[in-house]
Design a protein around this motif. Sequence first.
Motif, PDB file in Angstrom:
ATOM      1  N   MET A 215      16.141   5.154  -1.428  1.00  0.00           N
ATOM      2  CA  MET A 215      14.780   4.642  -1.599  1.00  0.00           C
ATOM      3  C   MET A 215      14.680   3.367  -0.776  1.00  0.00           C
ATOM      4  N   ILE A 216      13.470   2.998  -0.419  1.00  0.00           N
ATOM      5  CA  ILE A 216      13.223   1.761   0.301  1.00  0.00           C
ATOM      6  C   ILE A 216      12.419   0.851  -0.607  1.00  0.00           C
ATOM      7  N   GLU A 217      12.915  -0.373  -0.767  1.00  0.00           N
ATOM      8  CA  GLU A 217      12.183  -1.375  -1.528  1.00  0.00           C
ATOM      9  C   GLU A 217      11.755  -2.453  -0.544  1.00  0.00           C
ATOM     10  N   SER A 218      10.483  -2.805  -0.563  1.00  0.00           N
ATOM     11  CA  SER A 218       9.969  -3.807   0.361  1.00  0.00           C
ATOM     12  C   SER A 218       9.273  -4.916  -0.409  1.00  0.00           C
TER      13      SER A 218
ATOM     14  N   ILE B 166       3.929  -8.726  -3.093  1.00  0.00           N
ATOM     15  CA  ILE B 166       4.105  -7.551  -3.926  1.00  0.00           C
ATOM     16  C   ILE B 166       5.422  -6.881  -3.562  1.00  0.00           C
ATOM     17  N   THR B 167       5.982  -6.169  -4.513  1.00  0.00           N
ATOM     18  CA  THR B 167       7.175  -5.367  -4.269  1.00  0.00           C
ATOM     19  C   THR B 167       6.758  -3.905  -4.340  1.00  0.00           C
ATOM     20  N   VAL B 168       7.186  -3.163  -3.335  1.00  0.00           N
ATOM     21  CA  VAL B 168       6.800  -1.763  -3.202  1.00  0.00           C
ATOM     22  C   VAL B 168       8.059  -0.918  -3.086  1.00  0.00           C
TER      23      VAL B 168
ATOM     24  N   VAL C 232      10.722   5.368   5.203  1.00  0.00           N
ATOM     25  CA  VAL C 232       9.983   4.439   6.063  1.00  0.00           C
ATOM     26  C   VAL C 232       8.572   4.952   6.334  1.00  0.00           C
ATOM     27  N   ALA C 233       8.429   6.249   6.517  1.00  0.00           N
ATOM     28  CA  ALA C 233       7.098   6.814   6.773  1.00  0.00           C
ATOM     29  C   ALA C 233       6.160   6.557   5.593  1.00  0.00           C
ATOM     30  N   ASP C 234       6.681   6.669   4.366  1.00  0.00           N
ATOM     31  CA  ASP C 234       5.881   6.405   3.168  1.00  0.00           C
ATOM     32  C   ASP C 234       5.494   4.923   3.103  1.00  0.00           C
ATOM     33  N   LEU C 235       6.412   4.038   3.473  1.00  0.00           N
ATOM     34  CA  LEU C 235       6.116   2.601   3.498  1.00  0.00           C
ATOM     35  C   LEU C 235       5.046   2.293   4.539  1.00  0.00           C
ATOM     36  N   GLU C 236       5.156   2.915   5.709  1.00  0.00           N
ATOM     37  CA  GLU C 236       4.141   2.728   6.754  1.00  0.00           C
ATOM     38  C   GLU C 236       2.780   3.245   6.296  1.00  0.00           C
ATOM     39  N   ALA C 237       2.772   4.393   5.618  1.00  0.00           N
ATOM     40  CA  ALA C 237       1.519   4.957   5.116  1.00  0.00           C
ATOM     41  C   ALA C 237       0.896   4.027   4.075  1.00  0.00           C
TER      42      ALA C 237
ATOM     43  N   VAL D 195      12.625  -5.594   3.898  1.00  0.00           N
ATOM     44  CA  VAL D 195      12.978  -4.258   3.425  1.00  0.00           C
ATOM     45  C   VAL D 195      14.448  -4.184   3.040  1.00  0.00           C
ATOM     46  N   MET D 196      14.688  -3.503   1.896  1.00  0.00           N
ATOM     47  CA  MET D 196      16.050  -3.242   1.443  1.00  0.00           C
ATOM     48  C   MET D 196      16.182  -1.756   1.144  1.00  0.00           C
ATOM     49  N   LEU D 197      17.311  -1.187   1.516  1.00  0.00           N
ATOM     50  CA  LEU D 197      17.597   0.196   1.119  1.00  0.00           C
ATOM     51  C   LEU D 197      18.144   0.160  -0.282  1.00  0.00           C
ATOM     52  N   LYS D 198      17.688   1.073  -1.104  1.00  0.00           N
ATOM     53  CA  LYS D 198      18.069   1.099  -2.509  1.00  0.00           C
ATOM     54  C   LYS D 198      18.675   2.472  -2.801  1.00  0.00           C
ATOM     55  N   PRO D 199      19.939   2.508  -3.206  1.00  0.00           N
ATOM     56  CA  PRO D 199      20.551   3.816  -3.478  1.00  0.00           C
ATOM     57  C   PRO D 199      19.869   4.490  -4.672  1.00  0.00           C
TER      58      PRO D 199
END
Length: 83
Positions: free
Chosen positions: A2-5, A44-46, A51-56, A74-78
């Motif tokens: 997962m990506i946490e931003s 905000i934290t998302v 990455v495509a979902d974050l860009e969208a 951005v952080m990658l989240k296992p």
Amino acid sequence: MMIESFMSIEGASMLAADKSFMSFIEEDARVTSCSDIEASDCFITVECSNVADLEAFTNELKQKCDILAVSHNVMLKPVTGVA
């Protein structure tokens, strides 16, 4: 993964009274937290699936709420519990 931003939204103080902005960040399942709006920025934290979902999400936020500048940390989240 997962990506946490952690997103900084510039000029958000003008959006605090904007129902479309507040509704968007309160109702979107990808938004996991929102700080108080201070000075001119909002944070905000998302959480997104990729990455495509974050860009969208970012493009949708900019388009719906007339936001010009957004920055990401951005952080990658296992993902746990997945074989």
